[in-house]
Scaffold this active site. Structure first.
Site, short mmCIF file in Angstrom:
data_model
loop_
_atom_site.label_atom_id
_atom_site.label_comp_id
_atom_site.label_asym_id
_atom_site.label_seq_id
_atom_site.Cartn_x
_atom_site.Cartn_y
_atom_site.Cartn_z
CD GLU A 353 2.73 2.69 -0.75
OE1 GLU A 353 2.18 3.40 -1.60
OE2 GLU A 353 3.82 3.01 -0.21
CB CYS A 354 6.29 -2.90 -0.19
SG CYS A 354 7.68 -3.93 -0.74
N GLY A 355 5.85 -4.01 2.36
CA GLY A 355 5.90 -4.71 3.63
C GLY A 355 4.54 -4.79 4.29
CB SER A 454 0.02 -2.15 -4.35
OG SER A 454 0.91 -2.04 -5.44
#
Length: 481
Positions: A353-355, A454
């Protein structure tokens, strides 16, 4: 009983006041459970550092109203005192309905993502996902923090407005923050006296108490070597600035009658490597708890410090964080980058996720334009920039993927200042703003099929099929080094 700490707007010092209360309670050797309204990761880190207990997020967009009540009842009953830190201003929420969890809406962004989505009046149609919403949902009194640094007599108008705006909200009192002098305090007290609203605390301007921040908010606890000294100063302040005789009864935990969630019947005896260090530390504790309740053994490790990924694992979980801040160190740890890429290309189920998504890219290009090699699983690069992408998302799965089936709708939150140089050929989701239904295009990487990468952060509390699906795929994998 329990108490909600709310602000009349963002930036009034809610977090400082909350940490001061928590630090003083812990110095008194009191057991206290904290909660945070909204999707934030960093404030809960500070709560946990002080209390020694995991802070729980209360967010009806990411979960549901019923889940919030269950979560609050379950965890608050395990401690002597309970404190909830609010989000933004007391009534800052978005369009939605409190009639049920079926149709929810999320808090709007504070920058360009909110430009075409004006905030509604608190009662028309509602202030869904606001601090006031949570206070009503849990039937808790509210203490209003007011920044007094640039006002005197006007404090009465602010306090009166907040007290009378929604009669369903029980304002237990106010905490006056950033008071400049005895004369200033006298003016404030004289102005508030006709309202008969208790002053539960007075915090003077503090030059020696500052929590540093950067592009996504406060600097996380793991990066602050002087944090314990700061917490000690907050505890000193809290011992003298609050009306504890009035506050302690309000903070006292009690039993709540909300129904509890059903137990998890499935069992998945797998080992999951969870990246947790200064670069990756954005995790909802409830997500980790669900994995363990489903039978998973969580093996925490560091892509920054370790020489390789943990042995005998069947899945990897990368949370968000600040890989851009530690891009050079991540790039220099080539043995871990290579091990991650090899494991994923061999079929290791991986959530990023993200990072975590940024780490799976070929490169991270930092704010200074320097390029740093990452794991190289995804054929794109993450570029840091000035534009903040922030807000709740409604995401509809375009294909079966590691976590959800095609056409499944999930609700999440984005918060980042990076963008990708290439969009995925087979994206995970079609996304839209949560409160405006404005189409935001396609997002997320699900190729190879064993990855889920994502920008959208998900809370799994109300969607237990998500961790079950992840662990089901992990169970198919032979343990690997």
């Amino acid at each position: 009983m329990a108490l909600v700490i709310a602000g009349e707007r963002s930036g009034v010092g809610k977090t400082t006041v909350t940490l001061t209360l928590l630090a003083s309670l812990r110095r008194r050797d009191r057991q206290v459970q904290s909660f945070k309204v909204g999707p934030d990761y960093i404030d809960p880190m500070f709560h946990q550092h002080v209390t020694g207990r995991a802070c729980r997020n209360l967010d009806p967009v990411l979960t549901s109203e019923a889940y919030i009540q269950q979560c609050f009842a379950r965890h608050s009953q395990l401690s002597e005192y309970t404190l909830v830190e609010g989000v933004m201003g007391l009534f800052d929420g978005v369009k939605g309905s409190e009639e049920g969890a079926g149709e929810q809406t999320g808090r709007g962004a504070e920058e360009e993502n909110n430009a075409q989505c004006p905030m509604p009046h608190a009662q028309s149609p509602t202030d869904f996902a606001s601090t006031a919403h949570i206070a009503r949902l849990l039937d808790l009194p509210v203490v209003l923090v007011i920044d007094c640094s640039r006002l005197s007599g006007s404090v009465a108008a602010i306090a009166h407005g907040y007290k009378s705006f929604d009669p369903r909200i029980k304002i237990a009192g106010v905490i006056l923050n950033r008071v400049g002098s005895d004369r200033h305090l006298s003016l404030l007290k004289d102005s508030l006296e006709p309202l008969q609203l208790p002053i539960l605390g007075v915090m003077r301007r503090q030059d020696n108490i500052t929590i540093p921040d950067r592009h996504l908010g406060l600097v996380p606890t793991a990066e602050l070597p002087e944090l314990n000294a700061l917490i000690d100063r907050l505890a000193d302040l809290g011992d003298t600035c609050f009306d504890w005789q009035r506050l302690l009864p309000l903070l006292k935990s009690e039993s709540f009658s909300f129904s509890t969630s059903s137990s998890l019947s499935s069992s998945f005896p797998v080992r999951i490597a969870v990246a947790r260090d200064r670069a990756f530390n954005f995790y909802y504790q409830d997500n980790l708890d669900l994995l363990q309740q489903l039978g998973a053994e969580l093996v925490f490790w560091s892509p920054l410090e370790d020489a390789g990924i943990p042995k005998d694992i069947q899945g990897i979980y990368f949370g968000g964080g600040f890989p851009e801040v530690f891009a050079q160190q991540l790039a220099e740890n080539s043995s871990v980058r290579d091990a991650v890429k090899t494991a994923i290309l061999k079929g290791m189920p991986t959530v990023a996720e993200c990072g975590g998504l940024m780490y799976l890219c070929e490169q991270i290009i930092d704010f200074e334009g320097k390029s740093w090699s990452m794991a190289g699983v995804l054929p794109t690069s993450a570029v840091m920039g000035g534009r903040l992408t922030l807000g709740y998302r409604r995401a509809v799965a375009l294909q079966d993927n590691l976590l959800v089936k095609a056409n499944t709708t999930v609700y999440g939150h984005e918060f980042h200042r990076s963008h990708l140089t290439l969009t995925p050929t087979w994206p995970l989701f079609k996304t839209s703003r949560y409160d405006c239904e404005e189409n935001m295009g396609c997002e997320g990487w699900g190729f190879p099929a064993n990855i889920y990468a994502s920008y959208v952060h998900l809370h799994w509390g109300e969607s237990r099929e998500i961790p079950q699906q992840f662990l089901k795929e992990c169970l198919k994998v032979s343990k690997t080094v």
